[in-house]
Design a protein around this motif. Structure first.
Motif, mmCIF file in Angstrom:
data_model
loop_
_atom_site.group_PDB
_atom_site.id
_atom_site.type_symbol
_atom_site.label_atom_id
_atom_site.label_comp_id
_atom_site.label_asym_id
_atom_site.label_seq_id
_atom_site.Cartn_x
_atom_site.Cartn_y
_atom_site.Cartn_z
ATOM 1 N N PHE A 91 -30.240 95.502 52.603
ATOM 2 C CA PHE A 91 -29.801 96.743 53.243
ATOM 3 C C PHE A 91 -28.512 97.255 52.587
ATOM 4 C CE2 PHE A 91 -27.542 98.701 57.050
ATOM 5 C CZ PHE A 91 -28.124 99.937 56.861
ATOM 6 N N ILE A 92 -27.562 96.366 52.360
ATOM 7 C CA ILE A 92 -26.317 96.750 51.679
ATOM 8 C C ILE A 92 -26.626 97.302 50.294
ATOM 9 C CG2 ILE A 92 -24.149 95.902 50.701
ATOM 10 C CD1 ILE A 92 -24.084 93.847 52.991
ATOM 11 N N GLY A 93 -27.530 96.625 49.582
ATOM 12 C CA GLY A 93 -27.908 97.081 48.242
ATOM 13 C C GLY A 93 -28.565 98.444 48.272
ATOM 14 N N ALA A 94 -29.408 98.698 49.287
ATOM 15 C CA ALA A 94 -30.084 99.993 49.391
ATOM 16 C C ALA A 94 -29.078 101.118 49.632
ATOM 17 C CB ALA A 94 -31.108 99.953 50.523
ATOM 18 N N VAL A 95 -28.095 100.886 50.499
ATOM 19 C CA VAL A 95 -27.076 101.903 50.777
ATOM 20 C C VAL A 95 -26.235 102.170 49.533
ATOM 21 C CG1 VAL A 95 -25.002 102.417 52.110
ATOM 22 C CG2 VAL A 95 -26.993 101.415 53.245
ATOM 23 N N LEU A 96 -25.828 101.109 48.835
ATOM 24 C CA LEU A 96 -25.018 101.288 47.631
ATOM 25 C C LEU A 96 -25.814 101.987 46.526
ATOM 26 C CD1 LEU A 96 -23.083 97.894 47.458
ATOM 27 C CD2 LEU A 96 -22.251 100.129 48.228
ATOM 28 N N LEU A 97 -27.096 101.676 46.428
ATOM 29 C CA LEU A 97 -27.939 102.339 45.440
ATOM 30 C C LEU A 97 -28.064 103.827 45.744
ATOM 31 C CD1 LEU A 97 -29.798 101.973 42.971
ATOM 32 C CD2 LEU A 97 -31.674 101.514 44.561
ATOM 33 N N ALA A 98 -28.213 104.162 47.016
ATOM 34 C CA ALA A 98 -28.299 105.569 47.410
ATOM 35 C C ALA A 98 -26.977 106.295 47.174
ATOM 36 C CB ALA A 98 -28.693 105.667 48.878
ATOM 37 N N PHE A 99 -25.876 105.578 47.273
ATOM 38 C CA PHE A 99 -24.542 106.160 47.084
ATOM 39 C C PHE A 99 -24.251 106.476 45.613
ATOM 40 C CE2 PHE A 99 -20.246 104.548 45.812
ATOM 41 C CZ PHE A 99 -19.506 105.673 46.150
ATOM 42 N N LEU A 100 -24.815 105.693 44.703
ATOM 43 C CA LEU A 100 -24.440 105.751 43.291
ATOM 44 C C LEU A 100 -24.618 107.118 42.628
ATOM 45 C CD1 LEU A 100 -23.302 103.999 41.038
ATOM 46 C CD2 LEU A 100 -25.647 103.357 40.431
ATOM 47 N N PRO A 101 -25.758 107.803 42.772
ATOM 48 C CA PRO A 101 -25.922 109.082 42.061
ATOM 49 C C PRO A 101 -24.861 110.116 42.394
ATOM 50 C CG PRO A 101 -28.042 108.301 42.867
ATOM 51 C CD PRO A 101 -26.996 107.430 43.488
ATOM 52 N N ALA A 102 -24.580 110.323 43.673
ATOM 53 C CA ALA A 102 -23.567 111.311 44.060
ATOM 54 C C ALA A 102 -22.177 110.881 43.638
ATOM 55 C CB ALA A 102 -23.623 111.540 45.575
ATOM 56 N N ALA A 103 -21.926 109.576 43.623
ATOM 57 C CA ALA A 103 -20.614 109.084 43.204
ATOM 58 C C ALA A 103 -20.352 109.433 41.740
ATOM 59 C CB ALA A 103 -20.526 107.577 43.411
ATOM 60 N N VAL A 104 -21.328 109.194 40.897
ATOM 61 C CA VAL A 104 -21.173 109.470 39.469
ATOM 62 C C VAL A 104 -21.074 110.968 39.213
ATOM 63 C CG1 VAL A 104 -22.285 109.288 37.213
ATOM 64 C CG2 VAL A 104 -22.342 107.349 38.795
ATOM 65 N N LEU A 105 -21.999 111.722 39.788
ATOM 66 C CA LEU A 105 -22.019 113.166 39.551
ATOM 67 C C LEU A 105 -20.807 113.847 40.193
ATOM 68 C CD1 LEU A 105 -23.840 115.168 38.100
ATOM 69 C CD2 LEU A 105 -25.017 115.603 40.258
ATOM 70 N N GLY A 106 -20.424 113.396 41.373
ATOM 71 C CA GLY A 106 -19.279 113.983 42.052
ATOM 72 C C GLY A 106 -17.984 113.783 41.284
ATOM 73 N N ALA A 107 -17.803 112.582 40.724
ATOM 74 C CA ALA A 107 -16.605 112.324 39.930
ATOM 75 C C ALA A 107 -16.585 113.178 38.668
ATOM 76 C CB ALA A 107 -16.536 110.840 39.571
ATOM 77 N N ALA A 108 -17.762 113.341 38.054
ATOM 78 C CA ALA A 108 -17.838 114.119 36.811
ATOM 79 C C ALA A 108 -17.590 115.607 37.052
ATOM 80 C CB ALA A 108 -19.206 113.917 36.158
ATOM 81 N N LEU A 109 -18.009 116.106 38.192
ATOM 82 C CA LEU A 109 -17.919 117.551 38.472
ATOM 83 C C LEU A 109 -16.827 117.896 39.482
ATOM 84 C CD1 LEU A 109 -21.743 118.386 38.752
ATOM 85 C CD2 LEU A 109 -20.252 118.667 36.767
ATOM 86 N N HIS A 110 -15.941 116.957 39.765
ATOM 87 C CA HIS A 110 -14.946 117.148 40.821
ATOM 88 C C HIS A 110 -14.152 118.439 40.663
ATOM 89 C CE1 HIS A 110 -10.921 116.679 42.666
ATOM 90 N NE2 HIS A 110 -11.591 116.107 43.659
ATOM 91 N N ASP A 111 -13.638 118.695 39.470
ATOM 92 C CA ASP A 111 -12.781 119.870 39.264
ATOM 93 C C ASP A 111 -13.549 121.169 39.464
ATOM 94 O OD1 ASP A 111 -10.688 118.172 38.768
ATOM 95 O OD2 ASP A 111 -10.815 118.324 36.587
ATOM 96 N N VAL A 112 -14.787 121.212 38.986
ATOM 97 C CA VAL A 112 -15.604 122.419 39.158
ATOM 98 C C VAL A 112 -15.902 122.646 40.635
ATOM 99 C CG1 VAL A 112 -17.847 123.471 38.681
ATOM 100 C CG2 VAL A 112 -16.643 122.225 36.877
ATOM 101 N N ILE A 113 -16.239 121.566 41.348
ATOM 102 C CA ILE A 113 -16.567 121.682 42.767
ATOM 103 C C ILE A 113 -15.373 122.201 43.560
ATOM 104 C CG2 ILE A 113 -17.185 120.374 44.839
ATOM 105 C CD1 ILE A 113 -18.737 118.458 42.940
#
Length: 268
Positions: free
Chosen positions: A82-104
């Motif tokens: 369950f912990i792994g599933a939540v962290l896996l679901a978190f990963l895409p937005a974490a990476v993309l959000g950090a990359a696009l933070h300034d634009v957002i």
């Protein structure tokens, strides 16, 4: 900090907690409300950080569950999964959000018309999905396959556009992937913990040079208000969506987005 500013912080905090876990876009509501009220915070940090109040509401509401999950993880494969599933679901937005933070933060957060349009479009999507004859395959939020969790995480990336809604994108994604309405909302709750916690930490780091003491006072007030209203919503939402579905939130989004567009066209 003046009294009107404090009152505004209370209102925005209550609004944040009331809308964070329902699929209507708390960020969109906060940014539109702040625009019409003339409220501005350094780097939009207030709007991001008070989400921690809503995070605390989840921690309190699910304290026993969280203690069980993390306490039993060393010996229980289901808890680790369950912990792994939540962290896996978190990963895409974490990476993309950090990359696009300034634009957002500098472009999308400053475009109220876009936010209003996203509210309306998201409302239409929510109404359509809520009426689909979907047959759930997964009824427990803590037993989702990794592939389903990753799909929900990819859907969450859509919420990087304010007005889309983090909970809305994850719930709609979960429903389309065969998760029941109740389990979709509950998984969205748990996914909010790393997502919102990570977003707040990253935003504080990025805006560390523009925060002031006044910001801290307003954030504390908004935090407390968001916690109280968030706790009320979390405790009542699962039962509501199990009985009524998500259609009412779709209409809510359409009404709010339409009113916002009208006011913006009048140069409010």
């Amino acid at each position: 900090m003046t009294l009107p500013e404090a009152v505004t912080a209370v209102f925005l905090g209550l609004l944040e907690g009331a809308t964070e876990f329902i699929p209507v876009s708390s960020t969109g509501h906060l940014l539109l409300a702040g625009h019409f009220l003339g409220f501005e915070s350094s780097g939009k940090t207030f709007e991001v950080v008070i989400q921690l109040g809503a995070v605390l509401a989840i921690v309190i509401a699910y304290f026993a569950k969280l203690v069980w999950v993390f306490g039993s993880a060393p010996r229980d494969p289901a808890a680790r999964r369950f912990i792994g599933a939540v962290l896996l679901a978190f990963l895409p937005a974490a990476v993309l959000g950090a990359a696009l933070h300034d634009v957002i933060k500098t472009v999308l957060f400053e475009t109220p018309r876009l936010i209003a349009i996203m509210l309306i479009l998201g409302g239409i999507v929510l109404l359509l999905v809520d009426r689909l004859p979907l047959r759930p395959r997964y009824d427990e939020a803590d037993r989702l396959p990794f592939g389903t969790a990753l799909g929900i995480g990819l859907c969450q990336c859509l919420a990087l556009v304010p007005g889309v809604s983090r909970s809305g994108s994850t719930i709609v994604g979960a429903l389309l992937l065969g998760v029941s309405k109740r389990a979709a909302a509950e998984f969205s709750f748990f996914l909010s913990l790393p997502t919102m916690g990570g977003a707040v930490a990253f935003d504080l780091y990025k805006n560390r040079d523009v925060l002031s003491f006044d910001d801290v006072g307003l954030i504390a007030i908004g935090f407390a208000a968001a916690f109280l209203s968030g706790l009320l919503v979390v405790r009542g939402l699962l039962g509501f969506v199990s009985r009524r579905g998500y259609g009412v939130f779709g209409w809510w989004r359409i009404v709010v987005g339409t009113v916002a567009l009208i006011l913006l066209s009048l140069r409010f």
